[in-house]
Design a protein around this motif. Structure first.
Motif, PDB file in Angstrom:
ATOM      1  N   VAL A 109    -118.286 -78.796  -9.882  1.00 38.60           N
ATOM      2  CA  VAL A 109    -119.487 -78.172  -9.332  1.00 38.60           C
ATOM      3  C   VAL A 109    -120.458 -77.890 -10.470  1.00 38.60           C
ATOM      4  O   VAL A 109    -120.053 -77.466 -11.558  1.00 38.60           O
ATOM      5  CB  VAL A 109    -119.143 -76.843  -8.614  1.00 38.60           C
ATOM      6  CG1 VAL A 109    -120.401 -76.140  -8.123  1.00 38.60           C
ATOM      7  CG2 VAL A 109    -118.183 -77.077  -7.455  1.00 38.60           C
TER       8      VAL A 109
ATOM      9  N   ARG B  12    -120.134 -81.039  -6.092  1.00 43.13           N
ATOM     10  CA  ARG B  12    -121.353 -80.518  -5.483  1.00 43.13           C
ATOM     11  C   ARG B  12    -122.324 -79.991  -6.537  1.00 43.13           C
ATOM     12  O   ARG B  12    -121.903 -79.364  -7.514  1.00 43.13           O
ATOM     13  CB  ARG B  12    -121.026 -79.366  -4.509  1.00 43.13           C
ATOM     14  CG  ARG B  12    -120.302 -79.798  -3.254  1.00 43.13           C
ATOM     15  CD  ARG B  12    -118.817 -79.636  -3.414  1.00 43.13           C
ATOM     16  NE  ARG B  12    -118.389 -78.238  -3.382  1.00 43.13           N
ATOM     17  CZ  ARG B  12    -117.273 -77.799  -3.970  1.00 43.13           C
ATOM     18  NH1 ARG B  12    -116.488 -78.640  -4.650  1.00 43.13           N
ATOM     19  NH2 ARG B  12    -116.912 -76.522  -3.876  1.00 43.13           N
TER      20      ARG B  12
ATOM     21  N   ALA C  68    -128.860 -84.231   0.907  1.00 43.71           N
ATOM     22  CA  ALA C  68    -128.633 -82.856   0.467  1.00 43.71           C
ATOM     23  C   ALA C  68    -128.876 -81.905   1.629  1.00 43.71           C
ATOM     24  O   ALA C  68    -129.730 -82.162   2.479  1.00 43.71           O
ATOM     25  CB  ALA C  68    -129.550 -82.514  -0.699  1.00 43.71           C
TER      26      ALA C  68
ATOM     27  N   LYS D 223    -123.759 -83.271  -2.296  1.00 42.87           N
ATOM     28  CA  LYS D 223    -122.410 -83.716  -2.631  1.00 42.87           C
ATOM     29  C   LYS D 223    -122.462 -85.132  -3.188  1.00 42.87           C
ATOM     30  O   LYS D 223    -123.122 -86.004  -2.621  1.00 42.87           O
ATOM     31  CB  LYS D 223    -121.509 -83.665  -1.388  1.00 42.87           C
ATOM     32  CG  LYS D 223    -120.051 -83.969  -1.687  1.00 42.87           C
ATOM     33  CD  LYS D 223    -119.185 -83.729  -0.455  1.00 42.87           C
ATOM     34  CE  LYS D 223    -117.717 -83.963  -0.762  1.00 42.87           C
ATOM     35  NZ  LYS D 223    -116.848 -83.707   0.414  1.00 42.87           N
TER      36      LYS D 223
ATOM     37  N   VAL E 224    -127.979 -78.011  -1.671  1.00 44.05           N
ATOM     38  CA  VAL E 224    -126.622 -78.389  -2.096  1.00 44.05           C
ATOM     39  C   VAL E 224    -126.420 -79.865  -1.788  1.00 44.05           C
ATOM     40  O   VAL E 224    -126.617 -80.300  -0.645  1.00 44.05           O
ATOM     41  CB  VAL E 224    -125.539 -77.558  -1.386  1.00 44.05           C
ATOM     42  CG1 VAL E 224    -124.146 -78.058  -1.785  1.00 44.05           C
ATOM     43  CG2 VAL E 224    -125.684 -76.078  -1.725  1.00 44.05           C
TER      44      VAL E 224
ATOM     45  N   LEU F  42    -121.422 -72.935  -1.673  1.00 42.06           N
ATOM     46  CA  LEU F  42    -120.636 -74.008  -2.291  1.00 42.06           C
ATOM     47  C   LEU F  42    -119.189 -74.037  -1.820  1.00 42.06           C
ATOM     48  O   LEU F  42    -118.496 -75.033  -2.021  1.00 42.06           O
ATOM     49  CB  LEU F  42    -120.675 -73.858  -3.816  1.00 42.06           C
ATOM     50  CG  LEU F  42    -121.999 -74.233  -4.468  1.00 42.06           C
ATOM     51  CD1 LEU F  42    -122.066 -73.685  -5.879  1.00 42.06           C
ATOM     52  CD2 LEU F  42    -122.182 -75.740  -4.458  1.00 42.06           C
TER      53      LEU F  42
END
Length: 290
Positions: free
Chosen positions: A117, A146, A203, A268, A266, A41
């Motif tokens: 996050v 994120r 992602a 965003k 992950v 991250l």
């Protein structure tokens, strides 16, 4: 009790029971994969983080260290005994920016765009409707923020897993599972599809093959006692428990490692989300005007 409430109750009961072995050194993978998730991250000083299904702090603790005193980490789990373990660790490390609490990630009550996050390590699959859960986590994320979802890959804990369930089959076939909830998202394609159903179409997803060493086959039993398997074991009487343990270890033989494949995702959140929200609000105000 509906399916959602039943799933939450079972997860909480299993991990409350497992808390006495959850942080045993043989189960160090909880914190290893939590830290690796946080590293992906690239947290910065001052960011705010929500960590759901936080366990005893595998990802929350390194996140709090990364965001520093000006940042904040809110860590939530259904199992109050794991939350107590995490709270004690945060106190030992003097992490005043880390707050542990017992709660349901589907009903935290935070407004839209509350966090920079959001993290969920080995927990999204406990919710029957994973898509709805991801949508709720995404809602609480600020534009530009994120979301990290980490889940198990294929063949989790093999060959010990198969040996465990064979021992259960011989003793209590009524306790056998039809499927493992994480199997739907145990590959990059599966996780990507689930995220897409939640409206997340971009992602970074990667699979990591791995294994976890066992110094002795008995280490596996300690892992089982400190994980979700404990929910099944808790339904056995003392004699059946001993027979399952002995049979499980006999089937396992001289195993020196178990499979721990992991899939990391992950995503965003686009900054356009804020502009769209403002437009939607303006349009609604116009529609509601006399």
């Amino acid at each position: 009790m509906n399916d959602v409430e039943s799933a939450k109750a079972k997860a909480a009961a299993a991990y409350n029971a497992a808390a006495d072995y959850f942080d045993h050194p043989v189960s160090s993978f909880w914190h290893r994969f939590g830290r690796r998730t946080v590293e992906r991250l690239e947290l910065t000083q001052g960011e705010t983080v929500l960590d759901v299904c936080c366990g005893s702090g595998g990802s929350a603790l390194p996140a709090a260290e990364a965001v520093g005193p000006q940042g904040k980490v809110v860590a939530v789990d259904l199992a109050e005994r794991l939350v107590a373990l995490g709270t004690a660790k945060a106190r030992e490390k003097s992490l005043s920016n880390l707050e542990f609490s017992t709660g349901d990630m589907l009903a935290l009550g935070y407004p839209d765009a509350s966090f920079d996050v959001v993290v969920c390590v080995f927990g999204i699959f406990f919710v029957p409707d994973m898509v709805a859960a991801v949508k709720e986590l995404w809602r609480m994320l600020r534009p530009g923020g994120r979301l990290a979802i980490t889940t198990w890959g294929p063949d989790l804990f093999e060959p010990a897993n198969s040996a465990f369930w064979e021992a259960i089959r011989e003793e209590r076939p009524d306790l056998l599972r039809g499927f493992n909830p994480w199997e739907r998202i145990s590959t990059p394609a599966g996780l990507r599809q689930m995220l897409a159903e939640a409206g997340i179409t971009s992602a970074e997803i990667s699979a990591e093959a791995g294994s976890h060493p066992l110094n002795a086959p008995e280490d596996w039993w300690l892992i089982a006692m400190g994980s979700g398997y404990r929910g099944t074991l808790a339904q056995l009487d003392a004699a059946a428990f001993t027979r399952v343990r002995d049979r499980n270890l006999a089937l396992l033989g001289q195993c020196s490692a178990i499979t721990t494949n992991v899939v990391y995702g992950v995503a965003k959140k686009g900054r356009f989300g804020l502009l769209q929200a403002l437009r939607d609000g303006a349009e609604k105000a116009q529609d509601d005007s006399p």
